[in-house]
Design an enzyme around this catalytic site. Structure first.
Site, PDB file in Angstrom:
ATOM      1  N   LYS A  60       4.347   7.549 -10.909  1.00  0.00           N
ATOM      2  CA  LYS A  60       4.771   8.642 -10.016  1.00  0.00           C
ATOM      3  C   LYS A  60       6.276   8.648  -9.803  1.00  0.00           C
ATOM      4  O   LYS A  60       6.971   7.665 -10.087  1.00  0.00           O
ATOM      5  CB  LYS A  60       4.010   8.545  -8.691  1.00  0.00           C
TER       6      LYS A  60
ATOM      7  N   ARG B  20      -5.620   3.297  -9.265  1.00  0.00           N
ATOM      8  CA  ARG B  20      -5.837   4.394 -10.229  1.00  0.00           C
ATOM      9  C   ARG B  20      -4.620   4.427 -11.139  1.00  0.00           C
ATOM     10  O   ARG B  20      -3.517   4.714 -10.669  1.00  0.00           O
ATOM     11  CB  ARG B  20      -5.993   5.703  -9.433  1.00  0.00           C
TER      12      ARG B  20
HETATM   13  N1  HH2 Z   1      -2.906  11.278  -7.922  1.00  0.00           N
HETATM   14  C1  HH2 Z   1      -3.033  12.241  -8.856  1.00  0.00           C
HETATM   15  C2  HH2 Z   1      -4.255  12.860  -9.087  1.00  0.00           C
HETATM   16  N2  HH2 Z   1      -5.359  12.485  -8.405  1.00  0.00           N
HETATM   17  N3  HH2 Z   1      -6.374  11.100  -6.786  1.00  0.00           N
HETATM   18  C3  HH2 Z   1      -6.283  10.149  -5.868  1.00  0.00           C
HETATM   19  N4  HH2 Z   1      -7.372   9.754  -5.181  1.00  0.00           N
HETATM   20  N5  HH2 Z   1      -5.087   9.526  -5.587  1.00  0.00           N
HETATM   21  C4  HH2 Z   1      -3.949   9.863  -6.226  1.00  0.00           C
HETATM   22  O1  HH2 Z   1      -2.884   9.291  -5.920  1.00  0.00           O
HETATM   23  C5  HH2 Z   1      -4.014  10.886  -7.231  1.00  0.00           C
HETATM   24  C6  HH2 Z   1      -5.264  11.507  -7.478  1.00  0.00           C
HETATM   25  C7  HH2 Z   1      -1.822  12.623  -9.646  1.00  0.00           C
HETATM   26  O2  HH2 Z   1      -1.761  11.898 -10.850  1.00  0.00           O
HETATM   27  P1  HH2 Z   1      -2.189  12.494 -12.267  1.00  0.00           P
HETATM   28  O3  HH2 Z   1      -3.642  12.816 -12.282  1.00  0.00           O
HETATM   29  O4  HH2 Z   1      -1.777  11.603 -13.359  1.00  0.00           O
HETATM   30  O5  HH2 Z   1      -1.322  13.791 -12.398  1.00  0.00           O
HETATM   31  P2  HH2 Z   1      -1.690  15.325 -12.342  1.00  0.00           P
HETATM   32  O6  HH2 Z   1      -2.193  15.625 -10.976  1.00  0.00           O
HETATM   33  O7  HH2 Z   1      -0.391  16.011 -12.677  1.00  0.00           O
HETATM   34  O8  HH2 Z   1      -2.769  15.567 -13.371  1.00  0.00           O
END
Ligand code: HH2
Length: 295
Positions: A223, A258
């Site tokens: 992040k 995660r």
């Molecule tokens: N962060 C993201 C997505 N889902 N869910 C939880 N529970 N906690 C988090 O911190 C979280 C999440 C963002 O990361 P990513 O899925 O890699 O990115 P994007 O939302 O751009 O797909």
């Protein structure tokens, strides 16, 4: 003390040690890997590779939550995630989580084999609490201030840890009132979701406060807070910083991390776990000192 375990529709995630959720983004625009796993076979292969690398759980999603990302209609999310969940469920035994806020997607994903709902809106959409209760799955309730599109514009808290704690406690009660058993609930302070770097650091330092409520899941991987602390612009160059943050989180009580980079996280947690779980008798420690003296 007995450790908790999460029953993800028959797939059990024991929380006797910190666990790793591998991220599978079937999206065009995720902040760190958008477009890479949009192809169905590539997504399946990626998910299976994460399990081989040591993922204890897979978190599969079809809609990015980054600021400015385009919404993805429920039908399109279903078309992307269902075949991947079905294939992965048939070929692995790890629990599968669906990363969505949409009730239709929740239903379709659980019918395909998912056993956990990971909702960045903490089941605040109409009908989400009822659907989660009916499906009998594990739920992850995440804190977010505002909405993804605008949440990073000017986040403000008087007491970030206290306010996030209160929100998660309120959502936990709402879940219980809707009939979701407490043993099925996981909470997440929501790193980067309506938070400045200072807010994120305060939450990371005080993760233990959230573990008072329920098992804690954290998403710190790649992040922008890691980018800000390390000076690394490209998300894929933030692996070492992300692993350090994951270690701090588990040291401070997080139950699940995660992550995008499962293999290095697994290695770091293996070292952490070995040190944490060993009892070194005083006599042996003295022996070691003596052995050094003999040299
Ligand atoms: N962060 C993201 C997505 N889902 N869910 C939880 N529970 N906690 C988090 O911190 C979280 C999440 C963002 O990361 P990513 O899925 O890699 O990115 P994007 O939302 O751009 O797909």
């Amino acid at each position: 003390m007995l450790h908790a375990s999460l029953d993800c529709r028959g797939r059990i995630l024991e929380l006797d040690r910190p666990r790793i959720a591998g991220v599978v983004n079937i999206t065009t625009d995720s902040f760190s890997d958008g477009g890479r796993w949009l192809d169905r076979d590539a997504a399946i292969e990626h998910a299976l590779r994460l399990v081989e690398e040591g993922a204890d759980l897979l978190d599969i999603g079809a809609e990015s939550t980054r600021p400015g990302a385009s919404p993805v209609a429920a039908g399109e999310q279903i078309a992307r995630v269902v075949p991947v969940i079905e294939a992965v469920a048939a070929r692995t035994t790890v629990p599968i989580s669906i990363d969505t806020s949409d009730v239709e997607v929740m239903r379709a994903a659980v019918a395909a084999g998912a056993g956990m709902l990971n909702d960045v809106h903490a089941l605040r959409a109409d009908g989400a609490l009822e659907v989660a209760a009916e499906l009998g799955v594990v739920v992850c309730l995440m804190h977010m201030q505002g909405e993804p599109r605008t949440m990073q514009q000017d986040p403000h808290y008087d007491d970030v840890v206290g306010e996030v704690h209160r929100f998660l406690t309120d959502r936990l009660f709402a879940c219980q009132l809707a009939g979701i058993e407490r043993k099925r609930i996981v909470v997440d302070p929501g790193f980067g979701f309506g938070k400045t770097l200072e807010h994120n650091l305060a939450l990371l330092a005080q993760c233990a406060r959230f573990a008072e409520i329920a098992p804690v899941l954290v998403g710190l991987s790649r992040k922008s807070m890691i980018g800000a602390l390390t000076g690394r612009e490209a998300p894929e160059s933030r692996v070492a910083g992300s692993v350090a943050a994951a270690l701090i989180a588990v040291q401070n009580g997080a139950a699940i991390v995660r992550v995008h980079d499962v293999a290095p996280t697994r290695d770091a947690l293996a070292v952490w776990h070995a040190v944490k779980s060993q009892v070194v008798p005083t006599a042996r420690r003295t022996d070691v000192v003596a052995a050094w003296d003999d040299d």
